[in-house]
Design a protein around this motif. Structure first.
Motif, short mmCIF file in Angstrom:
data_model
loop_
_atom_site.label_atom_id
_atom_site.label_comp_id
_atom_site.label_asym_id
_atom_site.label_seq_id
_atom_site.Cartn_x
_atom_site.Cartn_y
_atom_site.Cartn_z
N GLU A 112 8.86 -27.63 -36.82
CA GLU A 112 9.51 -28.94 -36.87
C GLU A 112 9.39 -29.66 -35.53
O GLU A 112 9.07 -30.84 -35.46
N VAL A 113 9.67 -28.91 -34.45
CA VAL A 113 9.61 -29.51 -33.11
C VAL A 113 8.17 -29.89 -32.78
O VAL A 113 7.92 -30.92 -32.16
N THR A 114 7.21 -29.07 -33.21
CA THR A 114 5.79 -29.38 -32.99
C THR A 114 5.44 -30.70 -33.68
O THR A 114 4.75 -31.54 -33.10
N ASP A 115 5.93 -30.89 -34.90
CA ASP A 115 5.68 -32.14 -35.63
C ASP A 115 6.28 -33.34 -34.89
O ASP A 115 5.68 -34.40 -34.83
N GLN A 116 7.47 -33.15 -34.33
CA GLN A 116 8.14 -34.24 -33.61
C GLN A 116 7.41 -34.59 -32.31
O GLN A 116 7.26 -35.75 -31.97
N LEU A 117 6.97 -33.56 -31.59
CA LEU A 117 6.33 -33.78 -30.29
C LEU A 117 4.86 -34.12 -30.40
O LEU A 117 4.28 -34.72 -29.50
N GLY A 118 4.23 -33.67 -31.46
CA GLY A 118 2.80 -33.85 -31.61
C GLY A 118 2.00 -32.79 -30.87
O GLY A 118 0.79 -32.83 -30.81
N ALA A 119 2.70 -31.83 -30.29
CA ALA A 119 2.05 -30.72 -29.58
C ALA A 119 2.96 -29.50 -29.68
O ALA A 119 4.15 -29.63 -29.97
N ALA A 120 2.39 -28.34 -29.43
CA ALA A 120 3.18 -27.11 -29.50
C ALA A 120 4.22 -27.10 -28.38
O ALA A 120 3.90 -27.42 -27.23
N PRO A 121 5.48 -26.78 -28.70
CA PRO A 121 6.52 -26.77 -27.67
C PRO A 121 6.34 -25.58 -26.72
O PRO A 121 5.85 -24.53 -27.09
N GLY A 122 6.77 -25.80 -25.49
CA GLY A 122 6.76 -24.73 -24.49
C GLY A 122 8.18 -24.37 -24.12
O GLY A 122 9.14 -24.79 -24.78
N GLN A 123 8.32 -23.63 -23.03
CA GLN A 123 9.65 -23.21 -22.58
C GLN A 123 10.56 -24.41 -22.28
O GLN A 123 11.76 -24.33 -22.46
N ARG A 124 9.96 -25.52 -21.85
CA ARG A 124 10.76 -26.71 -21.53
C ARG A 124 11.46 -27.29 -22.75
O ARG A 124 12.47 -27.97 -22.64
N GLN A 125 10.90 -27.08 -23.91
CA GLN A 125 11.47 -27.62 -25.15
C GLN A 125 12.36 -26.60 -25.86
O GLN A 125 12.70 -26.78 -27.02
N MET A 126 12.77 -25.56 -25.15
CA MET A 126 13.60 -24.52 -25.79
C MET A 126 14.88 -25.12 -26.38
O MET A 126 15.30 -24.73 -27.46
#
Length: 156
Positions: A112-126
């Motif tokens: 879901e977060v990947t869809d929102q960001l348009g990229a794979a989330p990292g530790q910053r998006q925890m």
């Protein structure tokens, strides 16, 4: 009145009649915590079943921490009493997720977060992933377990 709170009160009455001291003590403390939560703030209010579950989960966590502290201090009898009370309150909580189920829900939250960001989330998006995961998990797993699963997924 919340259905779960009414059930707790009915079970307390039954425990008093049956003279089940551990159950009676655990339910009394839980109901006291619920009352405290209801009158906290500016206006007294009724708690929903979800809010009652959150309070019960917090009380279970307190009992487990107290049991560890008593065990560490060499007071095994008191530690066992705390564990017994935690077990009584756990019966009123939803079934806990297995590690596999938790992993699946965390994977969905990352997607879901990947869809929102348009990229794979990292530790910053925890934080964003935790928010999405907690919405799916809804109290069926402890926060520490969820955070560990999210960290592992974001690393891997």
């Amino acid at each position: 009145m919340a259905e779960l709170k009414a059930r707790l009160q009915a079970d307390l009455s039954a425990a008093i009649k049956a003279r089940e001291t551990t159950r009676m003590a655990a339910l009394r403390m839980a109901l006291a915590a619920l009352t405290t939560e209801e009158v906290a703030g500016d206006v007294a209010r009724e708690l929903s079943d979800d809010e009652v579950q959150k309070v019960l989960a917090r009380e279970v966590k307190k009992r487990k921490e107290a049991a560890e502290a008593f065990a560490g201090a060499g007071r095994a009898e008191r530690a066992q009493a705390e564990q017994d009370e935690a077990a009584v309150l756990t019966d009123y909580l939803p079934e806990q997720l297995t590690d596999d189920e938790l992993g699946t829900l965390v994977t969905e939250a990352v997607a879901e977060v990947t869809d929102q960001l348009g990229a794979a989330p990292g530790q910053r998006q925890m934080g964003q992933v935790m928010k999405a995961a907690n919405a799916k998990i809804a109290g069926r797993a402890e926060g520490g377990r969820v955070a560990a699963a999210v960290r592992a997924k974001l690393r891997g």
